[in-house]
Design a protein around this motif. Sequence first.
Motif, PDB file in Angstrom:
ATOM      1  N   TRP A 158       3.788   2.453  -6.682  1.00  0.00           N
ATOM      2  CA  TRP A 158       3.144   1.703  -7.761  1.00  0.00           C
ATOM      3  C   TRP A 158       1.817   1.082  -7.339  1.00  0.00           C
ATOM      4  N   HIS A 159       1.416   1.263  -6.089  1.00  0.00           N
ATOM      5  CA  HIS A 159       0.204   0.607  -5.590  1.00  0.00           C
ATOM      6  C   HIS A 159      -1.030   1.004  -6.398  1.00  0.00           C
ATOM      7  N   ASP A 160      -1.176   2.284  -6.682  1.00  0.00           N
ATOM      8  CA  ASP A 160      -2.371   2.751  -7.397  1.00  0.00           C
ATOM      9  C   ASP A 160      -2.254   2.619  -8.910  1.00  0.00           C
ATOM     10  N   VAL A 161      -1.070   2.895  -9.447  1.00  0.00           N
ATOM     11  CA  VAL A 161      -0.856   2.799 -10.892  1.00  0.00           C
ATOM     12  C   VAL A 161       0.464   2.065 -11.140  1.00  0.00           C
ATOM     13  N   ALA A 213       0.813  -1.220   0.000  1.00  0.00           N
ATOM     14  CA  ALA A 213       0.000   0.000   0.000  1.00  0.00           C
ATOM     15  C   ALA A 213       0.846   1.268   0.000  1.00  0.00           C
TER      16      ALA A 213
END
Length: 194
Positions: A184-187, A180
Amino acid sequence: MADTKQTKSIGEHYVCAMLARYGWAPALTRDGLARTDVLAVQTTGKRQVITVQVKTIRGVQSRASWPLGPNAQTVDAGENEWFVFVAIPHAPAEPMRCFVVPRLHVSAAVWIAHQHWLTEPGVAPGTRNTALDRARVSLAAFAGYEDRWTDMTGPATAAPVRLPAAYRQYALETRVGVPAEHPWHDVLPMWATD
């Protein structure tokens, strides 16, 4: 059995020599400085400063691996943090192998490799239970970064992702993902194809 201090020393001095060949002025840091074994300043062009953590093993076979504990798993504190993974061949006449990897890529690779290993389909649940702080990443995982010394002339945060294509697929799966706190967690970025 190999002397671990000697192995560490060989790796650090070799990295300093290679950095100097590529126009950097490297300096070894004192033992105990977290996250940094070598500080280097670019001697040509703009005065860029990088920090390098060196991890060294003996053996160059594809199954060789580096232990990467909690310090290696933390994300960047700045845009110019690098790892150089050194593999020392058993025969002194054989060439050393170096893998130049941005810290951000290392922290993702450790998580992806370990989570995939823990949750690999077909493996009985509970048979693999080694904690993340004892994770290892194989030489094969960093193969795309071999001798990428020129990547260091730009920010580590802008370096192409050269992890195995399978790692990107694993990161897209809910059983593996990316931590989290990782950028790079979101994209998830695209992986380089060269």
